[in-house]
Design an enzyme around this catalytic site. Structure first.
Site, short mmCIF file in Angstrom:
data_model
loop_
_atom_site.label_atom_id
_atom_site.label_comp_id
_atom_site.label_asym_id
_atom_site.label_seq_id
_atom_site.Cartn_x
_atom_site.Cartn_y
_atom_site.Cartn_z
N GLY A 213 0.85 -1.24 0.23
CA GLY A 213 0.02 0.02 -0.05
C GLY A 213 0.76 1.15 0.17
N CYS B 103 -27.60 -9.52 -16.30
CA CYS B 103 -27.23 -9.09 -17.55
C CYS B 103 -27.91 -9.52 -18.54
CB CYS B 103 -25.83 -9.80 -17.71
SG CYS B 103 -25.40 -9.59 -19.49
N CYS C 68 -26.12 -12.37 -20.86
CA CYS C 68 -25.93 -13.71 -20.42
C CYS C 68 -26.55 -14.10 -19.41
CB CYS C 68 -24.27 -13.86 -20.26
SG CYS C 68 -23.77 -13.00 -18.83
N CYS D 100 -22.96 -7.19 -18.75
CA CYS D 100 -21.53 -7.51 -18.13
C CYS D 100 -20.49 -6.49 -18.62
CB CYS D 100 -21.35 -8.85 -18.45
SG CYS D 100 -22.03 -10.27 -17.61
N CYS E 42 -18.72 -12.69 -19.93
CA CYS E 42 -20.01 -12.75 -20.56
C CYS E 42 -20.12 -13.78 -21.82
CB CYS E 42 -20.45 -11.22 -21.15
SG CYS E 42 -22.15 -11.16 -21.43
#
Lengths: 258, 293
Positions: free
Chosen positions: B32, B241, B244, B266, B272
């Site tokens: 970080g 979605c 899909c 998606c 997808c």
């Protein structure tokens, strides 16, 4: 008042090259006491205040502070992390210009709550409750809690700055010309408020001002500075009513009488 | 003589790669923490992923398989041009399948398919400093990181709740890495924040213009900041979605016409396509399929 001081200052000097900022300042500050530092512009008042509040590194001398555990620590032998932690928990600093001490782009509530969040408060409801409580104590309506300080008047900003500093229950507050730039009636109200808070909370305070009336109203003791030296030091009423040094006599006699 | 005109493998010269690798190693050692590095000019403009490209160029080898996504899609300009760039300068294999890739360079998304050990996710970062818009001074923000003074980050979240009744930040949502540094996860939607937590893959972040590299090593705690009474939440979607039928994935809104028609699909195109190949069908694809049959 107790027998041990809160702050012990000895031999404090600050030089800017060969020029004197302040020289050989010694004093003790006791809990619950308000000390005023007065003098004309350029006399070293603000330099001294900055040296005391760790905002400026002094050239020589020591500043010892009695921590909450009762032990004295030299401020300039602490780590920076400890100093900064002290500054935002046990101390407060009220700037002359509220814009320096406030975050102008976040709401009043967040300004007051910032110190709480900095010490690890993570409950939004409680932070907000404390913030609105403090706004009430400094006579700002709680309906203004989500307004930004830029929408506030000068007097309100200054009161908000005071609330922001006092929220963590500090023991020592530094004030740099707290009433500068405010008109007389607002000044009077602010002084009244500060005096009330100092009494209620048992705060110690060091107030820098060029206004002797402010010193008279707020402080128990005062120091008169000239050219970086403390030339007179004593109880406020004694210094103002019976000034010994020629310069102090001049200063006191030059107050405008209306 | 002809060798003179050609590029070194993966565009950057070996000294530059060495410098970037050192920054990456330091970043991995301090999860970080933003490590400064001497960012180079790249043959693309700032904002197109120069930081990510430099990180990828420093770590890529001839055996690697590269996938590049932009907002989750493999076929948008940014993804296509960076993929073509590495094909040209490193001659590496490329793929659009998340599970086949060894290095995935990304802008704004983490793939839906769970990343595995050995994979590396490289983020393109525009502004690495999470405190930037709260504290303008770089000297001060560095000090705040060093002394772990992160109260200001919560001031921002407080403001959100005070004005909107909830934490309204939806992307670049600040996280605390390994209990120490607060980090900006680049402008990924906060939907992806939980995927960073104890991820099996190595995550590297490169900011080219700001000249910073930071990292999250595998199996590292990544916790989104929040309040006790306003806990962190990810976005949810009303419908699956349209192509899909996937649920619990991040969806993009696509405007279809000027009469208010829209669909949600998606954002991760690979996910997808993979689902459609396996026979999943969404609401808008179903009639077309029936008609074909």
């Amino acid at each position: 008042m107790t027998d041990t001081p809160l702050l012990k200052v000895s031999g404090l000097s600050k030089f800017y090259g060969s020029r004197i900022g302040c020289k050989d300042v010694c004093f003790d500050l006791w809990p619950g006491e308000v000390l005023a530092i007065v003098g004309e512009s350029g006399s070293g008042k603000t330099t001294l205040l900055n040296c005391l509040s760790t905002r400026l590194m002094p050239t020589t001398g020591s500043v010892e502070y009695r921590m909450r555990d009762g032990n004295f620590r030299d401020l300039y032998h602490m780590s920076e992390a400890e100093r900064r932690f002290l500054m935002r928990t046990d101390w407060g600093f009220v700037h002359q210009n509220p814009a320096d001490g406030l975050r102008m782009t976040v709401s009043a509530g967040a300004n007051v709550g910032e110190r709480l969040m900095a010490v690890g408060d993570r409950h939004y409801g409680k932070i907000r409750e404390t913030a609105s409580d403090w706004l009430t104590r400094v006579e700002i309506g709680t309906d203004r809690i989500d307004d930004q300080p830029r929408a506030f008047s000068g007097g309100m900003r200054q009161r908000l700055q005071i609330a922001r500093n006092l929220v963590t229950g500090p023991r020592l507050v530094f004030m740099d010309e707290p009433t500068g730039g405010l008109d007389v009636s607002v000044q009077a109200r602010l002084l009244d408020l500060v005096r009330g808070l100092v009494n209620d909370l048992g705060l110690s305070a060091i107030v820098v001002t060029h206004d002797l009336a402010v010193a008279r109203l707020l402080s128990h003791r005062m120091m008169v500075m000239k050219d970086g030296h403390v030339i007179e030091h004593g109880l406020t009423d004694r210094v103002l009513d019976d000034p010994r040094e020629p310069y102090t006599q001049l200063l006191v006699s030059s107050i405008l009488q209306v | 003589m002809t060798d003179l005109a050609t590029y070194n493998f993966a565009y950057l010269d070996e000294q530059t790669k060495r410098m970037i690798r050192r920054a990456i190693l330091k970043a991995i050692a301090i999860p970080g923490y933003q490590v400064p590095f001497a960012s180079r000019e790249m043959p693309m403009p700032y904002g197109w992923g120069t930081g990510g490209v430099q990180v990828t160029a420093a770590i890529i080898g001839p055996e690697d398989v590269l996938k590049v996504i932009d907002q989750g899609a493999d076929d948008t300009t940014n993804a296509v041009s960076i993929r073509a760039f590495f094909q040209k300068v490193a001659n590496v294999a490329v793929t659009t399948h998340t599970k086949d890739a060894t290095i995935i360079q990304t802008r704004h998304r983490i793939p839906e398919h769970k990343l595995a050990e050995g994979q590396i996710l490289v983020y393109q970062v525009p502004i690495p400093e999470p405190l930037r818009f709260l504290e303008p001074r770089e000297t001060e923000t560095r000090k705040m990181h060093a002394l772990e003074e992160y109260g200001l980050m919560h001031v921002k979240l407080y403001e959100d709740i005070a004005h909107n009744g909830r934490i309204s930040k939806t992307y670049a949502y600040p996280v605390k890495v390994a209990g120490r540094y607060v980090m900006d996860p680049s402008p990924t939607p906060k939907f992806d924040n939980p995927k960073m937590h104890r991820s099996e893959a190595l995550q590297l972040f490169g900011a080219g213009r700001e000249k910073r590299i930071y990292a999250v090593p595998p199996y590292t705690d990544v916790v989104s900041l929040d309040f006790e009474d306003h806990p962190f939440e990810i976005q949810t979607f009303d419908k699956p979605c349209a192509l899909c039928g996937a649920e619990n994935v991040y969806l993009d809104e696509v405007v279809l016409d000027d009469k208010g028609g829209r669909m949600f699909v998606c954002s991760d195109t690979d996910n997808c396509e993979d689902r459609r190949e396996h026979g999943h069908v969404g609401a808008m694809l179903a009639p077309a399929k029936e008609a074909a049959e």
